[in-house]
Each structure stands twice: as C-alpha cells, then as structure tokens.
Design a protein around this motif. Structure first.
Motif, PDB file in Angstrom:
ATOM      1  N   ARG A  71     -32.554  13.115  13.721  1.00  7.60           N
ATOM      2  CA  ARG A  71     -31.908  11.785  13.355  1.00  7.60           C
ATOM      3  C   ARG A  71     -31.352  11.169  14.462  1.00  7.60           C
ATOM      4  O   ARG A  71     -31.229   9.683  14.680  1.00  7.60           O
ATOM      5  CB  ARG A  71     -30.973  11.636  12.045  1.00  7.60           C
ATOM      6  CG  ARG A  71     -31.824  11.601  11.069  1.00  7.60           C
ATOM      7  CD  ARG A  71     -31.141  11.813   9.736  1.00  7.60           C
ATOM      8  NE  ARG A  71     -31.763  11.648   8.370  1.00  7.60           N
ATOM      9  CZ  ARG A  71     -31.933  10.367   7.948  1.00  7.60           C
ATOM     10  NH1 ARG A  71     -31.819   9.246   8.581  1.00  7.60           N
ATOM     11  NH2 ARG A  71     -32.832  10.210   6.681  1.00  7.60           N
ATOM     12  N   SER A  75     -35.806   9.857  14.960  1.00  8.46           N
ATOM     13  CA  SER A  75     -35.545   8.953  14.072  1.00  8.46           C
ATOM     14  C   SER A  75     -34.191   8.400  14.112  1.00  8.46           C
ATOM     15  O   SER A  75     -33.596   7.810  13.110  1.00  8.46           O
ATOM     16  CB  SER A  75     -35.509   9.858  12.716  1.00  8.46           C
ATOM     17  OG  SER A  75     -36.705  10.395  12.465  1.00  8.46           O
ATOM     18  N   ASN A  88     -38.574   9.474   8.238  1.00  4.67           N
ATOM     19  CA  ASN A  88     -37.945  10.617   8.782  1.00  4.67           C
ATOM     20  C   ASN A  88     -38.834  11.737   8.580  1.00  4.67           C
ATOM     21  O   ASN A  88     -39.049  12.590   9.346  1.00  4.67           O
ATOM     22  CB  ASN A  88     -36.611  10.571   8.341  1.00  4.67           C
ATOM     23  CG  ASN A  88     -35.831  11.895   8.808  1.00  4.67           C
ATOM     24  OD1 ASN A  88     -35.951  12.093  10.202  1.00  4.67           O
ATOM     25  ND2 ASN A  88     -35.110  12.503   8.122  1.00  4.67           N
TER      26      ASN A  88
END
Ligand code: PPS
Ligand code: ADP
Length: 205
Positions: A71, A75, A88
């Motif tokens: 992330r 992402s 994701n």
C-alpha cells in the motif's frame, strides 16, 4: 513470426516455467502462492514471516508480499472502499502469480475481504497452471480486537476511523479455504507447523 518448424502459437503465462522442468511437473521445484486472508490482527503477517523463515532455512526461494508495504508503493493512494480494496487485491494477485509461476513461493498476508476478489486471484493462477492455496487465518474478531496490534479497533471504538474490516465493514468468510488456522487456540509455532504440513501435503514443499 512463423518459425521454420511450423506456425507459432500463442505463449501463455506459465509456459516457460513448465517447459523448464524436464520430466514433467516437479512441485517441490516450482512456485506457488499462499494467500493468508483474515481480519486485522488475526495473525497473517506473523504466520507469513514465521513460515517464510522456515522455508528459507529449507532452501526455498520465498517472497512475502506484505500488505502495508504494497500500500506504500504499488497501491499508493488507494483507500479502503470496496473498489480500492478490489484493485489492491488484484494488483497483489498479479504480482504473486508472476513470481509464483517463475518458481517463487509467495506468501501474501493481505485481508482480501471479498470472496469474488479472492476467486479472481485463484482463477488467474489456474489460468497459468500455477499452484494457489487460500488460507483463512480464522481468529475471532473479539480476539483480534484485544490484540489490536495497530490500534485500529480502539480507533474505531473511539470514532477516529470507520470502515474497519470485520467491525463496520464486511469480511466475507472463506467458504472452502484450503486451510483454516485457529491462532486463538494454538501458538505461532504450532500454526506455522500446521501451515507447513499443508504445503507438504499439497506438494509445494
Ligand atoms: N479500515 C481498515 N480496514 C482494514 N484494514 C485497515 C483499515 N485501515 C487501515 N488498515 C490497515 O491496512 C492494512 C493493509 O490492508 P490490506 O491491504 O491487507 O487490506 S485489503 O485487502 O485491501 O482490504 C491492514 O493490515 P493488517 O492489520 O496487517 O491486516 C490494516 O492494519
Ligand atoms: N498463533 C498465533 N499466530 C499468529 N499470531 C499470533 C498467534 N498467537 C498470538 N499471535 C499474535 O497476534 C498478533 C498478530 O499480529 P499480525 O501478525 O500483525 O496480524 P495481521 O497481519 O493479521 O494484522 C501478533 O502480536 C502475534 O504475536
């Protein structure tokens, strides 16, 4: 371009990996993805790291695709709406499948709360003949909330965050996972051994 031996054919993902194995499939020498799905603080990361250490000691090439790290980079900018979580998970699924079909054992400790999103990742692996195991880290939300490794459950109770998986956002429990691990009943060492046994049984180790 057509070759001298006849017309070319489409090369599908995984072909090179399969052809590189003389004598047919050799599961112990090829990769696969083990997706550990579960609530925040259920134990996904702990078990992925523990299993990875053991597999590394056994000489396997292992990657852990950590949700937080993904992330931050791959992402970056995605939040926790259903659409963002799906994006994701599909991005991680793509990376995992590419690594797995090239001989890496890929461990993925990522929540992946939606069944159809998890199924799409499984299908991506099936399409290239790459091994895929879904492991449900089945820790009850009450236990996760006490562990609360990152303070998310406390934050939700205090009204600082909303949309926490398993509390005020959905978690679709896997209906037929390849394994279900009960971390509230067994130690990290015992759960790791159980996971390792599943990989042995499925010919991945
Ligand atoms: N609202 C909300 N819901 C769930 N999780 C949250 C949320 N906000 C932040 N976090 C933290 O984000 C970490 C990574 O999430 P994932 O990428 O695994 O989630 S998802 O699969 O895209 O749903 C996830 O990591 P783990 O705790 O390791 O599961 C959480 O700590
Ligand atoms: N059997 C077990 N398996 C995994 N984690 C456990 C177990 N028993 C206790 N824990 C603890 O639960 C917490 C799980 O945190 P973490 O692995 O970061 O969860 P997640 O990645 O699912 O958010 C850790 O503090 C870990 O030590």
């Amino acid at each position: 371009m057509d070759g001298v031996d006849g017309p070319s054919r489409a090369v599908r993902p995984g072909d090179a990996n399969r052809e590189a194995r003389p004598g047919g499939p050799d599961r112990a020498a090829c990769g696969g993805t083990v997706w550990l799905t579960g609530l925040p603080s259920s134990g996904k990361t702990t078990l992925a790291q523990s299993l990875a250490s053991r597999l590394c000691r056994e000489g396997r090439r292992v990657e852990v695709l950590d949700g937080d790290e993904i992330r931050t980079f791959l992402s970056a900018g995605l939040g926790f709406t259903r659409a963002d979580r799906d994006t994701n998970v599909q991005r991680i699924g793509l990376v995992a499948e590419v690594l797995a079909r090239n001989g890496i054992l890929v461990l993925v400790p990522v929540i992946a709360p939606y069944a159809d999103s998890r199924d799409a990742v499984r299908k991506r692996h099936e399409a290239s003949g790459t091994a895929y195991l879904e492991v449900h880290v089945a820790t009850p939300v009450q236990v996760c909330a006490v562990r609360d490794v990152k303070g998310l459950y406390a934050g939700q109770r205090a009204g600082r965050i909303t949309g926490l998986t398993g509390v005020d956002d959905p978690y679709e429990t896997p209906a037929a996972p390849d394994a279900r691990i009960e971390t509230h009943r067994y130690s990290v060492a015992e759960c790791t051994a159980e996971l390792h046994a599943v990989l042995v049984e499925r010919g991945l180790v």
